[in-house]
Design a protein around this motif. Structure first.
Motif, PDB file in Angstrom:
ATOM      1  N   TYR A 184       0.055 -10.273   1.785  1.00  0.00           N
ATOM      2  CA  TYR A 184      -1.320 -10.478   2.207  1.00  0.00           C
ATOM      3  C   TYR A 184      -2.036  -9.145   2.116  1.00  0.00           C
ATOM      4  CZ  TYR A 184      -1.446 -15.276   3.646  1.00  0.00           C
ATOM      5  OH  TYR A 184      -1.457 -16.645   3.633  1.00  0.00           O
ATOM      6  N   VAL A 185      -3.288  -9.193   1.696  1.00  0.00           N
ATOM      7  CA  VAL A 185      -4.095  -7.991   1.552  1.00  0.00           C
ATOM      8  C   VAL A 185      -5.303  -8.129   2.471  1.00  0.00           C
ATOM      9  CG1 VAL A 185      -5.384  -6.538  -0.052  1.00  0.00           C
ATOM     10  CG2 VAL A 185      -3.373  -7.799  -0.857  1.00  0.00           C
ATOM     11  N   ILE A 186      -5.566  -7.078   3.235  1.00  0.00           N
ATOM     12  CA  ILE A 186      -6.727  -7.035   4.118  1.00  0.00           C
ATOM     13  C   ILE A 186      -7.543  -5.813   3.723  1.00  0.00           C
ATOM     14  CG2 ILE A 186      -7.521  -6.814   6.499  1.00  0.00           C
ATOM     15  CD1 ILE A 186      -4.767  -7.982   7.335  1.00  0.00           C
ATOM     16  N   ALA A 187      -8.828  -6.010   3.444  1.00  0.00           N
ATOM     17  CA  ALA A 187      -9.721  -4.915   3.088  1.00  0.00           C
ATOM     18  C   ALA A 187     -10.799  -4.813   4.157  1.00  0.00           C
ATOM     19  CB  ALA A 187     -10.337  -5.154   1.712  1.00  0.00           C
ATOM     20  N   LEU A 188     -10.909  -3.629   4.769  1.00  0.00           N
ATOM     21  CA  LEU A 188     -11.877  -3.387   5.832  1.00  0.00           C
ATOM     22  C   LEU A 188     -12.880  -2.332   5.385  1.00  0.00           C
ATOM     23  CD1 LEU A 188      -8.828  -3.294   7.863  1.00  0.00           C
ATOM     24  CD2 LEU A 188     -10.692  -4.507   8.938  1.00  0.00           C
ATOM     25  N   ASP A 189     -14.166  -2.612   5.535  1.00  0.00           N
ATOM     26  CA  ASP A 189     -15.211  -1.669   5.149  1.00  0.00           C
ATOM     27  C   ASP A 189     -15.425  -0.638   6.251  1.00  0.00           C
ATOM     28  OD1 ASP A 189     -15.628  -2.869   2.745  1.00  0.00           O
ATOM     29  OD2 ASP A 189     -17.471  -3.893   3.308  1.00  0.00           O
ATOM     30  N   LEU A 190     -15.234   0.635   5.897  1.00  0.00           N
ATOM     31  CA  LEU A 190     -15.427   1.744   6.835  1.00  0.00           C
ATOM     32  C   LEU A 190     -16.148   2.899   6.135  1.00  0.00           C
ATOM     33  CD1 LEU A 190     -11.905   1.710   8.495  1.00  0.00           C
ATOM     34  CD2 LEU A 190     -14.054   1.013   9.541  1.00  0.00           C
ATOM     35  N   LYS A 201     -10.779   9.792   7.048  1.00  0.00           N
ATOM     36  CA  LYS A 201      -9.432   9.203   7.081  1.00  0.00           C
ATOM     37  C   LYS A 201      -8.719   9.487   8.404  1.00  0.00           C
ATOM     38  CE  LYS A 201      -5.182   9.309   4.339  1.00  0.00           C
ATOM     39  NZ  LYS A 201      -4.556   9.886   3.146  1.00  0.00           N
ATOM     40  N   ASP A 202      -8.900  10.682   8.944  1.00  0.00           N
ATOM     41  CA  ASP A 202      -8.224  11.037  10.195  1.00  0.00           C
ATOM     42  C   ASP A 202      -8.871  10.400  11.431  1.00  0.00           C
ATOM     43  OD1 ASP A 202     -10.510  12.579  10.187  1.00  0.00           O
ATOM     44  OD2 ASP A 202      -9.516  14.415  10.827  1.00  0.00           O
ATOM     45  N   ALA A 203      -9.977   9.682  11.256  1.00  0.00           N
ATOM     46  CA  ALA A 203     -10.634   8.991  12.369  1.00  0.00           C
ATOM     47  C   ALA A 203     -10.263   7.508  12.411  1.00  0.00           C
ATOM     48  CB  ALA A 203     -12.151   9.146  12.264  1.00  0.00           C
ATOM     49  N   ILE A 204      -9.249   7.114  11.615  1.00  0.00           N
ATOM     50  CA  ILE A 204      -8.795   5.718  11.568  1.00  0.00           C
ATOM     51  C   ILE A 204      -7.430   5.630  12.237  1.00  0.00           C
ATOM     52  CG2 ILE A 204      -8.192   3.773  10.084  1.00  0.00           C
ATOM     53  CD1 ILE A 204      -9.993   5.038   7.927  1.00  0.00           C
ATOM     54  N   ASP A 205      -7.266   4.630  13.089  1.00  0.00           N
ATOM     55  CA  ASP A 205      -6.013   4.422  13.809  1.00  0.00           C
ATOM     56  C   ASP A 205      -5.557   2.981  13.573  1.00  0.00           C
ATOM     57  OD1 ASP A 205      -3.920   5.133  15.593  1.00  0.00           O
ATOM     58  OD2 ASP A 205      -4.967   4.113  17.222  1.00  0.00           O
ATOM     59  N   VAL A 245     -13.078   2.086   1.921  1.00  0.00           N
ATOM     60  CA  VAL A 245     -12.421   0.800   2.142  1.00  0.00           C
ATOM     61  C   VAL A 245     -10.961   1.044   2.518  1.00  0.00           C
ATOM     62  CG1 VAL A 245     -11.764  -1.417   1.126  1.00  0.00           C
ATOM     63  CG2 VAL A 245     -13.942  -0.364   0.495  1.00  0.00           C
ATOM     64  N   LEU A 246     -10.577   0.546   3.693  1.00  0.00           N
ATOM     65  CA  LEU A 246      -9.192   0.607   4.135  1.00  0.00           C
ATOM     66  C   LEU A 246      -8.508  -0.665   3.665  1.00  0.00           C
ATOM     67  CD1 LEU A 246      -6.913   1.889   5.873  1.00  0.00           C
ATOM     68  CD2 LEU A 246      -7.822   0.547   7.794  1.00  0.00           C
ATOM     69  N   THR A 247      -7.450  -0.517   2.875  1.00  0.00           N
ATOM     70  CA  THR A 247      -6.725  -1.668   2.345  1.00  0.00           C
ATOM     71  C   THR A 247      -5.324  -1.689   2.933  1.00  0.00           C
ATOM     72  OG1 THR A 247      -7.970  -1.521   0.273  1.00  0.00           O
ATOM     73  CG2 THR A 247      -5.962  -2.855   0.250  1.00  0.00           C
ATOM     74  N   LEU A 248      -4.999  -2.784   3.606  1.00  0.00           N
ATOM     75  CA  LEU A 248      -3.671  -2.987   4.186  1.00  0.00           C
ATOM     76  C   LEU A 248      -2.954  -4.040   3.365  1.00  0.00           C
ATOM     77  CD1 LEU A 248      -4.749  -3.204   7.926  1.00  0.00           C
ATOM     78  CD2 LEU A 248      -3.875  -1.210   6.718  1.00  0.00           C
ATOM     79  N   ARG A 249      -1.709  -3.780   3.029  1.00  0.00           N
ATOM     80  CA  ARG A 249      -0.877  -4.734   2.289  1.00  0.00           C
ATOM     81  C   ARG A 249       0.316  -5.076   3.165  1.00  0.00           C
ATOM     82  NH1 ARG A 249      -2.217  -5.642  -2.794  1.00  0.00           N
ATOM     83  NH2 ARG A 249      -3.830  -4.346  -3.708  1.00  0.00           N
ATOM     84  N   ILE A 250       0.440  -6.376   3.479  1.00  0.00           N
ATOM     85  CA  ILE A 250       1.494  -6.839   4.384  1.00  0.00           C
ATOM     86  C   ILE A 250       2.391  -7.803   3.625  1.00  0.00           C
ATOM     87  CG2 ILE A 250       1.993  -7.874   6.619  1.00  0.00           C
ATOM     88  CD1 ILE A 250      -1.010  -7.355   7.293  1.00  0.00           C
ATOM     89  N   PRO A 251       3.648  -7.417   3.353  1.00  0.00           N
ATOM     90  CA  PRO A 251       4.547  -8.292   2.599  1.00  0.00           C
ATOM     91  C   PRO A 251       4.938  -9.533   3.414  1.00  0.00           C
ATOM     92  CG  PRO A 251       5.448  -6.064   2.785  1.00  0.00           C
ATOM     93  CD  PRO A 251       4.260  -6.135   3.669  1.00  0.00           C
ATOM     94  N   ILE A 252       5.177 -10.603   2.690  1.00  0.00           N
ATOM     95  CA  ILE A 252       5.715 -11.805   3.320  1.00  0.00           C
ATOM     96  C   ILE A 252       7.195 -11.555   3.543  1.00  0.00           C
ATOM     97  CG2 ILE A 252       6.188 -14.265   2.980  1.00  0.00           C
ATOM     98  CD1 ILE A 252       3.568 -14.365   1.359  1.00  0.00           C
ATOM     99  N   ALA A 253       7.671 -11.853   4.739  1.00  0.00           N
ATOM    100  CA  ALA A 253       9.068 -11.605   5.094  1.00  0.00           C
ATOM    101  C   ALA A 253       9.997 -12.417   4.207  1.00  0.00           C
ATOM    102  CB  ALA A 253       9.307 -11.949   6.564  1.00  0.00           C
TER     103      ALA A 253
END
Length: 144
Positions: free
Chosen positions: A42-48, A53-57, A115-123
C-alpha cells in the motif's frame, strides 16, 4: 486496508480556512493524502509543502500509523514588512488505522518535493498461497 479515524476532519479543515487559525500541537490541522495499492504494498502520499524533513515525525504503535509535521514561519528581518501570508503554518497530523494484513515492521518513507510517501508491504501471511496435498494416508476402518 486503511481507515480514517476522524470523520470530522474535513469540517475542521473548513473551519480553519474560514477563521485563519492554523493547527497547534493540541489540535493539529489535517494534511491531504492519497492512498492506493500497488502490487504487494500500500502506498500513502501526504502533501507537506514547505515542511522541512526534520520537522516530520512518523510513528507506528500496533496498527495505528501517526504522521505529524510542523511548518514553521520563515525568519524575516526587523526591516521586512510582510504584505501577504496565505500559506498555513503550524502543526499538521494524520492518523490511520492499518489492517492486520499489513507489515508495519517494514514501512518505508521517502520525502521529495513536499510529498511524504509511505510504502507499507502486505504481510506474507496475508498473501494468497497454495496448499499442497500430501500423499495417501492409510485410514483404519472402524470395526475391522
Amino acid at each position: 486496508m486503511l481507515m480514517r479515524t476522524d470523520p470530522f476532519r474535513e469540517l475542521d479543515r473548513i473551519a480553519q480556512q474560514l477563521t485563519g487559525v492554523s493547527g497547534t500541537w493540541s489540535k493539529p490541522s489535517a494534511m491531504p493524502m492519497d492512498a492506493w495499492r500497488e502490487g504487494d504494498e500500500y502506498v500513502i502520499a501526504l502533501d507537506l509543502p514547505g515542511v522541512a524533513k526534520d520537522a516530520i515525525d512518523i510513528d507506528v504503535e500496533r496498527n495505528m500509523l501517526t504522521v505529524k509535521a510542523e511548518r514553521r514561519p520563515v525568519a524575516v528581518d526587523d526591516d521586512v514588512q510582510v504584505e501577504l501570508a496565505e500559506r498555513p503554518l503550524g502543526v499538521f497530523s494524520r492518523q490511520l488505522v492499518l489492517a492486520d494484513t499489513l507489515d508495519t515492521e517494514r514501512i518505508r518513507a521517502d520525502y521529495d518535493a513536499g510529498v511524504l510517501t509511505l510504502r507499507i508491504p502486505i504481510a506474507e501471511r496475508a498473501k494468497p498461497r497454495k496448499i499442497a496435498i500430501g500423499g495417501e494416508a492409510t485410514h483404519k476402518q472402524i470395526g475391522t
